[in-house]
Design a protein around this motif. Structure first.
Motif, PDB file in Angstrom:
ATOM      1  N   ASN A 188       0.822  -1.319   0.007  1.00  0.00           N
ATOM      2  CA  ASN A 188       0.151   0.074   0.026  1.00  0.00           C
ATOM      3  C   ASN A 188       0.833   1.200   0.090  1.00  0.00           C
ATOM      4  OD1 ASN A 188      -2.149  -1.661   0.037  1.00  0.00           O
ATOM      5  ND2 ASN A 188      -2.400  -1.804   2.432  1.00  0.00           N
ATOM      6  N   LYS A 189       2.182   1.248  -0.370  1.00  0.00           N
ATOM      7  CA  LYS A 189       3.028   2.330  -0.444  1.00  0.00           C
ATOM      8  C   LYS A 189       3.534   2.504  -1.874  1.00  0.00           C
ATOM      9  CE  LYS A 189       4.502   1.909   4.524  1.00  0.00           C
ATOM     10  NZ  LYS A 189       5.625   1.976   5.374  1.00  0.00           N
ATOM     11  N   GLY A 190       3.176   1.765  -2.657  1.00  0.00           N
ATOM     12  CA  GLY A 190       3.678   1.963  -4.246  1.00  0.00           C
ATOM     13  C   GLY A 190       3.011   1.044  -5.023  1.00  0.00           C
ATOM     14  N   GLY A 191       3.277   1.285  -6.312  1.00  0.00           N
ATOM     15  CA  GLY A 191       2.647   0.289  -7.075  1.00  0.00           C
ATOM     16  C   GLY A 191       3.583  -0.838  -7.221  1.00  0.00           C
ATOM     17  N   GLU A 192       2.960  -1.558  -8.136  1.00  0.00           N
ATOM     18  CA  GLU A 192       3.674  -2.943  -8.654  1.00  0.00           C
ATOM     19  C   GLU A 192       5.104  -2.947  -9.222  1.00  0.00           C
ATOM     20  OE1 GLU A 192       2.050  -6.105 -11.440  1.00  0.00           O
ATOM     21  OE2 GLU A 192       1.664  -6.871  -9.663  1.00  0.00           O
ATOM     22  N   ILE A 193       4.982  -1.786 -10.121  1.00  0.00           N
ATOM     23  CA  ILE A 193       6.100  -1.565 -10.757  1.00  0.00           C
ATOM     24  C   ILE A 193       7.369  -1.350  -9.869  1.00  0.00           C
ATOM     25  CG2 ILE A 193       7.466  -0.314 -12.707  1.00  0.00           C
ATOM     26  CD1 ILE A 193       5.099  -2.253 -13.533  1.00  0.00           C
ATOM     27  N   VAL A 194       7.204  -0.383  -8.853  1.00  0.00           N
ATOM     28  CA  VAL A 194       8.132  -0.079  -7.909  1.00  0.00           C
ATOM     29  C   VAL A 194       8.595  -1.069  -7.133  1.00  0.00           C
ATOM     30  CG1 VAL A 194       8.301   1.580  -5.827  1.00  0.00           C
ATOM     31  CG2 VAL A 194       7.119   2.388  -7.530  1.00  0.00           C
ATOM     32  N   VAL A 195       7.759  -2.018  -6.841  1.00  0.00           N
ATOM     33  CA  VAL A 195       8.199  -3.223  -6.025  1.00  0.00           C
ATOM     34  C   VAL A 195       8.940  -3.998  -6.728  1.00  0.00           C
ATOM     35  CG1 VAL A 195       7.265  -5.392  -4.788  1.00  0.00           C
ATOM     36  CG2 VAL A 195       6.022  -2.937  -4.554  1.00  0.00           C
ATOM     37  N   VAL A 196       8.776  -4.019  -8.175  1.00  0.00           N
ATOM     38  CA  VAL A 196       9.526  -4.973  -9.035  1.00  0.00           C
ATOM     39  C   VAL A 196      11.058  -4.290  -9.141  1.00  0.00           C
ATOM     40  CG1 VAL A 196       9.922  -5.975 -11.221  1.00  0.00           C
ATOM     41  CG2 VAL A 196       7.524  -5.912 -10.224  1.00  0.00           C
ATOM     42  N   ASP A 197      11.072  -3.110  -9.397  1.00  0.00           N
ATOM     43  CA  ASP A 197      12.429  -2.448  -9.617  1.00  0.00           C
ATOM     44  C   ASP A 197      13.220  -2.569  -8.293  1.00  0.00           C
ATOM     45  OD1 ASP A 197      11.561  -1.938 -12.091  1.00  0.00           O
ATOM     46  OD2 ASP A 197      10.863   0.317 -11.617  1.00  0.00           O
ATOM     47  N   VAL A 198      12.420  -2.428  -7.139  1.00  0.00           N
ATOM     48  CA  VAL A 198      12.990  -2.532  -5.820  1.00  0.00           C
ATOM     49  C   VAL A 198      13.964  -3.773  -5.754  1.00  0.00           C
ATOM     50  CG1 VAL A 198      12.958  -2.600  -3.237  1.00  0.00           C
ATOM     51  CG2 VAL A 198      11.894  -0.677  -4.784  1.00  0.00           C
ATOM     52  N   LEU A 199      12.986  -5.091  -5.862  1.00  0.00           N
ATOM     53  CA  LEU A 199      13.453  -6.291  -5.828  1.00  0.00           C
ATOM     54  C   LEU A 199      14.506  -6.685  -6.747  1.00  0.00           C
ATOM     55  CD1 LEU A 199      10.149  -8.203  -5.202  1.00  0.00           C
ATOM     56  CD2 LEU A 199      11.660  -7.091  -3.421  1.00  0.00           C
ATOM     57  N   GLN A 200      14.580  -6.195  -7.945  1.00  0.00           N
ATOM     58  CA  GLN A 200      15.640  -6.263  -8.862  1.00  0.00           C
ATOM     59  C   GLN A 200      16.758  -5.585  -8.420  1.00  0.00           C
ATOM     60  OE1 GLN A 200      13.971  -4.908 -12.628  1.00  0.00           O
ATOM     61  NE2 GLN A 200      12.988  -6.823 -12.997  1.00  0.00           N
ATOM     62  N   LYS A 201      16.894  -4.561  -7.635  1.00  0.00           N
ATOM     63  CA  LYS A 201      18.179  -3.819  -7.268  1.00  0.00           C
ATOM     64  C   LYS A 201      18.462  -4.785  -5.923  1.00  0.00           C
ATOM     65  CE  LYS A 201      17.654   0.632  -9.298  1.00  0.00           C
ATOM     66  NZ  LYS A 201      16.808   0.033 -10.533  1.00  0.00           N
ATOM     67  N   PHE A 202      17.680  -4.901  -5.036  1.00  0.00           N
ATOM     68  CA  PHE A 202      17.813  -5.964  -3.975  1.00  0.00           C
ATOM     69  C   PHE A 202      18.713  -7.189  -4.260  1.00  0.00           C
ATOM     70  CE2 PHE A 202      16.765  -9.011  -0.597  1.00  0.00           C
ATOM     71  CZ  PHE A 202      17.490  -8.398   0.539  1.00  0.00           C
ATOM     72  N   PHE A 203      18.190  -7.661  -5.296  1.00  0.00           N
ATOM     73  CA  PHE A 203      19.047  -9.104  -5.905  1.00  0.00           C
ATOM     74  C   PHE A 203      20.542  -8.785  -6.155  1.00  0.00           C
ATOM     75  CE2 PHE A 203      20.775 -11.078  -9.607  1.00  0.00           C
ATOM     76  CZ  PHE A 203      20.695 -12.663  -9.009  1.00  0.00           C
ATOM     77  N   LYS A 204      20.699  -7.541  -6.603  1.00  0.00           N
ATOM     78  CA  LYS A 204      22.119  -7.237  -6.956  1.00  0.00           C
ATOM     79  C   LYS A 204      23.003  -6.876  -5.726  1.00  0.00           C
ATOM     80  CE  LYS A 204      21.261  -5.114 -11.545  1.00  0.00           C
ATOM     81  NZ  LYS A 204      20.958  -3.958 -12.574  1.00  0.00           N
ATOM     82  N   VAL A 205      22.179  -6.305  -4.689  1.00  0.00           N
ATOM     83  CA  VAL A 205      22.814  -5.922  -3.640  1.00  0.00           C
ATOM     84  C   VAL A 205      23.153  -7.102  -2.632  1.00  0.00           C
ATOM     85  CG1 VAL A 205      22.487  -5.137  -0.943  1.00  0.00           C
ATOM     86  CG2 VAL A 205      21.724  -3.811  -3.210  1.00  0.00           C
TER      87      VAL A 205
END
Length: 464
Positions: A188-205
């Motif tokens: 409830n804090k962001g759209g689905e696209i935002v979550v996908v982008d965050v998780l993709q960057k978290f993978f690299k971290v």
């Protein structure tokens, strides 16, 4: 019910089918209530036929009700010495009448397969039950003299018990569970696209090999996900437990608890049986698996296990493009048209860090080894060899004879635990959480997410 209709031509209700199934299970495996009393016989039978096994049965002395049981067979204890020094610990639901929890520690063999070590049946994943489990597991591992790396899903009771029993052992947190936990922060804090982008960057971290690359990707993650959420999430979880760049032990490239999930799925049908039948049927399944893998491995002609031999050949193909320049004894510079790497064969270190992470030579290391005209197999961990794999399964689980199983005295009578049956139809399959669902690309908006062309509601900018 559909099978009954097609076979016999009669329609039956769900209630009738459920009752019939319960009667069949009871006829085949005995009543669920009597199953707990059979655990006493099971303990004595295993210890007699499989010397060196560990079977610990705890019963409440005041009520004579079952509390928990820990089982480890001698063949698996001995065979684990030749599997990778890693253990996946996890819990799974037991689905019989009295419910309960199955705690398991599963190893990994040199061919990327699971190696069952111990099982514990108890009422729930409490700190007390995990303490019981880890206490007896430690008694099995200490004589082997190896430092074992543990992988878990970070259950609260598990964490507290682990720190008490294994305070000095490396402990990895499953990346998939962390990924799911992070995604929940954006509910409830962001759209689905935002979550996908965050998780993709978290993978690299999480998969960053060096501290420098970790902080680079962390900055990108913070910019995308917001410092308020990311900083709090990172601060609560020590980096050494989940990020490759900060882990100093033997992790063999492991990032997830997938082996534990595979084992839980492997015994899913047995988890619906009464406790004694569940343990006995699982024992037979493990006994058969160990025999089949022992026979299969005898036909191997390669020095490494098949999957690791394939991996070696792929890395050797990649190593052909590199040029090797000697620096001094056992130290080389390995170059291609764009990058250069430092390789020290004496310490088995490459500046790409992947040799240290995977405990398997990277392409740069293999180029240096071949440039020095040395045998590549001398630089591969022995746990990946076919010889060690065969040793894993050279200690069989001995069969049990139950001709005297029903001659036990009334003194061995054990009452089942007090459990209240939950309302509703019992679930037979594990429900995947939202964070575990596979991302797909929508054919309408061309975005990654959990929707398809039919269910897509995204606004599109159409060019006329």
């Amino acid at each position: 019910m559909s099978n009954f209709k097609s076979t016999y031509g009669y329609e039956i209700s769900y209630k009738v089918a459920s009752r019939a199934k319960k009667r069949c299970v009871e006829k085949m495996y005995g009543s669920e209530c009597d199953s707990f009393s059979m655990l006493s016989w099971f303990r004595e039978a295993v210890l007699e036929t499989n010397p060196g096994s560990s079977v610990v049965l705890e019963v409440d002395e005041s009520t004579e009700r079952f509390k928990r049981v820990f089982v480890a067979y001698a063949g698996q204890i001995q065979g684990f010495k030749f599997s990778l020094p890693v253990l996946y610990v996890d819990g799974a639901f037991e689905k019989s009448k009295y419910k309960g929890q199955i705690l398991a520690a599963t190893g990994r063999n040199g061919n990327k397969g699971f190696f069952p070590l111990t099982l514990c049946f108890c009422d729930s994943e409490t700190e007390e039950n995990w303490l019981f489990f880890f206490k007896h597991l430690k008694a099995l591992l200490e004589p082997q003299g190896r430092i074992i790396t543990f992988i878990s899903d970070r259950d609260v009771g598990l964490l507290k018990a682990f720190d008490l029993i294994f305070p000095g052992n490396p402990h990895l947190y499953c990346y998939h569970h962390l990924r799911y936990n992070l995604s929940r922060k954006y509910k409830n804090k962001g759209g689905e696209i935002v979550v996908v982008d965050v998780l993709q960057k978290f993978f690299k971290v999480a998969y960053a090999s060096t501290e420098k690359s970790f902080y680079f990707h962390l900055k990108n993650l913070t910019d995308e996900g917001g410092a308020a959420i990311i900083d709090e999430f990172i601060r609560k979880i020590p980096l050494k437990h989940w990020c490759r760049a900060f882990f100093k032990g033997c992790r063999y490239g492991i990032m997830t608890n997938g082996i534990a999930e595979s084992f839980n799925n492997w015994i899913v049908a047995k988890r619906s049986l009464p406790p004694f039948a569940m343990l006995d049927q699982t024992r037979m399944k493990e006994m058969k698996m160990m025999s089949e893998r022992s026979v299969e491995s005898k036909s191997w002609t390669t020095k490494l296990t098949p999957k690791m031999e394939k991996r070696l050949k792929e890395q050797l193909d990649r190593s052909r493009v590199f040029r090797v320049i000697a620096s001094h004894e056992n130290v080389y510079e390995v170059r291609n048209d764009k990058y250069s790497y430092s390789v020290d064969l004496s310490t088995r270190i490459c500046s790409c860090v992947k040799w240290q992470i995977n405990y398997f030579p990277c392409a740069h290391a293999l180029a240096a080894i071949q440039g020095a005209r040395l045998d590549v197999y001398d630089f591969i961990d022995p746990y990946f060899t076919a010889e060690y794999y065969r040793m894993c399964y050279s200690f069989p689980i001995a069969p049990l004879s139950n001709v005297d199983a029903f001659c036990s005295s009334t003194e061995d009578f054990i009452l089942p635990p007090v459990r209240k049956r939950p309302a509703g139809r019992p679930k037979s399959k594990r429900i995947a959480s939202a964070g575990e669902k596979k991302l797909i690309r929508c054919g309408r908006c061309n975005k990654m997410g959990h929707h398809n062309k039919k269910s897509c509601t995204k606004a599109l900018n159409m060019l006329l």
